[in-house]
Design a protein around this motif. Structure first.
Motif, PDB file in Angstrom:
ATOM      1  N   GLN A 157     -17.818  17.995   5.433  1.00  0.00           N
ATOM      2  CA  GLN A 157     -17.322  18.746   6.588  1.00  0.00           C
ATOM      3  C   GLN A 157     -17.622  20.225   6.404  1.00  0.00           C
ATOM      4  N   ASN A 195     -16.111   7.153   6.269  1.00  0.00           N
ATOM      5  CA  ASN A 195     -17.317   7.552   6.992  1.00  0.00           C
ATOM      6  C   ASN A 195     -18.057   8.667   6.260  1.00  0.00           C
ATOM      7  N   ASN A 196     -17.657   8.919   5.017  1.00  0.00           N
ATOM      8  CA  ASN A 196     -18.263  10.005   4.263  1.00  0.00           C
ATOM      9  C   ASN A 196     -19.461   9.567   3.426  1.00  0.00           C
ATOM     10  N   GLN A 248     -17.983  14.978  15.047  1.00  0.00           N
ATOM     11  CA  GLN A 248     -18.049  14.321  13.740  1.00  0.00           C
ATOM     12  C   GLN A 248     -16.927  14.861  12.857  1.00  0.00           C
ATOM     13  N   LYS A 249     -16.098  13.985  12.392  1.00  0.00           N
ATOM     14  CA  LYS A 249     -15.018  14.340  11.470  1.00  0.00           C
ATOM     15  C   LYS A 249     -15.171  13.480  10.228  1.00  0.00           C
ATOM     16  N   VAL A 250     -15.209  14.111   9.074  1.00  0.00           N
ATOM     17  CA  VAL A 250     -15.344  13.379   7.823  1.00  0.00           C
ATOM     18  C   VAL A 250     -13.982  12.891   7.376  1.00  0.00           C
ATOM     19  N   LYS A 251     -13.932  11.615   7.022  1.00  0.00           N
ATOM     20  CA  LYS A 251     -12.732  11.024   6.450  1.00  0.00           C
ATOM     21  C   LYS A 251     -13.177   9.906   5.524  1.00  0.00           C
ATOM     22  N   GLN A 252     -12.298   9.497   4.656  1.00  0.00           N
ATOM     23  CA  GLN A 252     -12.655   8.418   3.744  1.00  0.00           C
ATOM     24  C   GLN A 252     -13.079   7.206   4.570  1.00  0.00           C
ATOM     25  N   GLU A 295     -18.604  19.489  14.037  1.00  0.00           N
ATOM     26  CA  GLU A 295     -17.508  19.275  14.987  1.00  0.00           C
ATOM     27  C   GLU A 295     -18.005  19.251  16.423  1.00  0.00           C
TER      28      GLU A 295
END
Length: 141
Positions: free
Chosen positions: A11, A83-84, A77-81, A73
């Motif tokens: 991110q 989709n990283n 697109q938001k990074v999270k466990q 953003e």
């Protein structure tokens, strides 16, 4: 022989992360650093996103690479466990890329159909029916 390499999403701090990894693993970035300002979509991005990393690759061993991008953003697109990370397959032929893509897409969700990407690779992205994210590419260079 095809290869599989991890492709990481950050991110906004890809460059910091990869300079850290480079300090540990050594090596030089393959092909330099590609930034979003150098893409055909640059005019659609906000000023603070233009210098973000579109693609970076660090060699690891004889045939592997650690690769990454900054999630934007403005592209929602938001990074999270979960989709990283993608697994990136480099196929030996266009037909093999199509076969891998079709097989993995069965029961899954296609994010980006196989196509000729602006950087020259034949490329597509998907999430398989088990929730694993894949990038498939072929280059004849």
């Amino acid at each position: 022989m095809p290869t599989i390499n991890p492709y990481l999403n950050f991110q906004g701090n890809t460059e910091e992360a990869f300079n850290f990894y480079k300090s540990i693993f050594g090596g030089d970035f393959i092909g330099g650093i590609s930034r979003f300002k150098d893409t055909p979509e640059a005019e659609k991005l906000s000023g603070n996103e233009l210098d973000k990393i579109m693609h970076i690759a660090l060699p690891f061993g004889d045939a592997n690479m650690l690769m990454a991008t900054d999630a934007l953003e403005s592209m929602n697109q938001k990074v999270k466990q979960g989709n990283n990370i993608y697994l990136c397959i480099s196929a030996d032929s266009k037909q093999q890329a199509d076969d891998f893509f079709a097989g993995l897409a069965t029961g899954g969700d296609v994010e980006l159909d196989m196509h000729e990407a602006f950087w020259g690779d034949y490329f597509g992205m998907l999430k398989d029916k088990f929730g694993i994210k894949w990038m498939i590419s072929f280059t004849d260079r």
